[in-house]
Motif scaffolding. Structure first.
Motif, short mmCIF file in Angstrom:
data_model
loop_
_atom_site.label_atom_id
_atom_site.label_comp_id
_atom_site.label_asym_id
_atom_site.label_seq_id
_atom_site.Cartn_x
_atom_site.Cartn_y
_atom_site.Cartn_z
N ARG A 24 0.81 -1.22 0.00
CA ARG A 24 0.00 0.00 0.00
C ARG A 24 0.85 1.28 0.00
NH1 ARG A 24 -4.30 2.67 -1.21
NH2 ARG A 24 -5.28 3.87 0.41
N TYR A 25 2.01 1.24 0.64
CA TYR A 25 2.83 2.44 0.81
C TYR A 25 4.26 2.21 0.34
CZ TYR A 25 -1.02 3.70 3.88
OH TYR A 25 -2.26 3.96 4.38
N VAL A 26 4.89 3.30 -0.11
CA VAL A 26 6.31 3.29 -0.47
C VAL A 26 6.94 4.51 0.19
CG1 VAL A 26 7.96 3.56 -2.35
CG2 VAL A 26 5.95 2.14 -2.67
N VAL A 27 8.08 4.31 0.83
CA VAL A 27 8.84 5.43 1.39
C VAL A 27 9.99 5.70 0.43
CG1 VAL A 27 10.23 6.28 3.31
CG2 VAL A 27 8.24 4.81 3.75
N ALA A 28 10.11 6.95 0.00
CA ALA A 28 11.15 7.32 -0.96
C ALA A 28 11.89 8.55 -0.45
CB ALA A 28 10.54 7.60 -2.33
N ARG A 29 13.11 8.69 -0.90
CA ARG A 29 13.93 9.84 -0.53
C ARG A 29 14.10 10.76 -1.73
NH1 ARG A 29 19.86 9.77 2.31
NH2 ARG A 29 20.01 12.02 2.49
N VAL A 30 13.96 12.05 -1.50
CA VAL A 30 14.14 13.04 -2.55
C VAL A 30 15.64 13.21 -2.79
CG1 VAL A 30 13.76 15.45 -3.20
CG2 VAL A 30 12.02 14.22 -1.87
N TRP A 31 16.05 13.07 -4.04
CA TRP A 31 17.45 13.28 -4.41
C TRP A 31 17.52 14.50 -5.33
CZ3 TRP A 31 20.96 10.68 -1.84
CH2 TRP A 31 20.63 9.44 -1.31
N GLY A 32 18.31 15.47 -4.96
CA GLY A 32 18.49 16.64 -5.80
C GLY A 32 17.46 17.72 -5.55
N HIS A 33 17.43 18.68 -6.47
CA HIS A 33 16.63 19.89 -6.28
C HIS A 33 15.53 20.05 -7.32
CE1 HIS A 33 19.48 21.11 -3.21
NE2 HIS A 33 20.43 20.71 -4.04
N SER A 34 15.20 18.98 -8.03
CA SER A 34 14.23 19.10 -9.11
C SER A 34 12.81 19.41 -8.63
CB SER A 34 14.20 17.83 -9.96
OG SER A 34 13.64 16.75 -9.24
N MET A 35 12.51 19.13 -7.37
CA MET A 35 11.16 19.41 -6.85
C MET A 35 11.13 20.58 -5.87
SD MET A 35 8.96 17.60 -8.41
CE MET A 35 7.51 17.78 -7.37
N SER A 36 12.22 21.35 -5.81
CA SER A 36 12.25 22.55 -4.97
C SER A 36 11.28 23.57 -5.55
CB SER A 36 13.64 23.17 -4.96
OG SER A 36 14.50 22.44 -4.15
N PRO A 37 10.60 24.32 -4.74
CA PRO A 37 10.68 24.40 -3.29
C PRO A 37 9.72 23.45 -2.57
CG PRO A 37 9.27 26.15 -4.08
CD PRO A 37 9.74 25.38 -5.30
N THR A 38 8.97 22.65 -3.31
CA THR A 38 7.98 21.76 -2.69
C THR A 38 8.63 20.71 -1.81
OG1 THR A 38 6.64 22.08 -4.68
CG2 THR A 38 5.95 20.34 -3.15
N PHE A 39 9.66 20.06 -2.33
CA PHE A 39 10.39 19.02 -1.60
C PHE A 39 11.87 19.34 -1.68
CE2 PHE A 39 6.54 17.03 -3.24
CZ PHE A 39 5.98 16.53 -2.09
N HIS A 40 12.61 18.95 -0.65
CA HIS A 40 14.02 19.30 -0.56
C HIS A 40 14.90 18.06 -0.61
CE1 HIS A 40 12.72 23.34 0.29
NE2 HIS A 40 11.90 22.85 1.19
N ASP A 41 16.11 18.24 -1.07
CA ASP A 41 17.09 17.15 -1.16
C ASP A 41 17.23 16.47 0.20
OD1 ASP A 41 19.11 15.54 -2.25
OD2 ASP A 41 20.68 16.95 -1.61
N GLY A 42 17.11 15.15 0.21
CA GLY A 42 17.26 14.37 1.43
C GLY A 42 15.97 14.13 2.18
#
Length: 138
Positions: A24-42
């Motif tokens: 049902r769920y997946v935990v993922a880590r944001v790598w890099g800055h492609s989703m800034s400012p919504t999500f941050h690296d790490g």
């Protein structure tokens, strides 16, 4: 003997619960800055598996099923099957094909997305980002 039976039941229930949660769920880590400012690296995010996705959903996916590209990617859906292909995406057809989505990073200047990857197969989508765990101390 009752104590052993209780332990076995608890272990079996925990295993079943873990299997259900992983489906049902997946935990993922944001790598890099492609989703800034919504999500941050790490930052870590939790994605919920769904059957249908919509424009604006932030999804976790694998762009290719190859051994050398195992990292999850996190991008926003810009178009779904049947939608007109965005003008910034070179395409032969005027609409997004069935079973595919177009994705883009919020920070387009620093994003590898459908402009480089092309259409994303819906089968490679793990889920929609539904929750952002609180940051750990630091």
């Amino acid at each position: 003997m009752i104590g052993l039976a209780v332990v076995v039941v608890v272990v079996v229930l925990l295993v079943v619960l873990l299997v259900v949660l992983r489906r049902r769920y997946v935990v993922a880590r944001v790598w890099g800055h492609s989703m800034s400012p919504t999500f941050h690296d790490g930052e870590r995010v939790v994605a919920t598996r769904r059957r249908h996705y919509g424009v604006g959903d932030v999804i976790v996916f694998r762009p290719r099923p190859t051994a050398d590209d195992v990292a999850w990617r996190i991008k926003r859906i810009a178009a779904i099957a049947g939608d007109p292909v965005p003008g910034w995406l070179p395409a032969d057809d005027p609409v997004v094909p069935a079973g595919r989505v177009v994705v883009v990073g919020d920070n387009t200047g620093h994003s590898e997305d459908s402009r480089q990857l092309g259409y994303i197969d819906v089968a490679s989508v793990a889920g929609v980002v539904a929750h952002r765990p609180a940051p750990t101390g630091g």
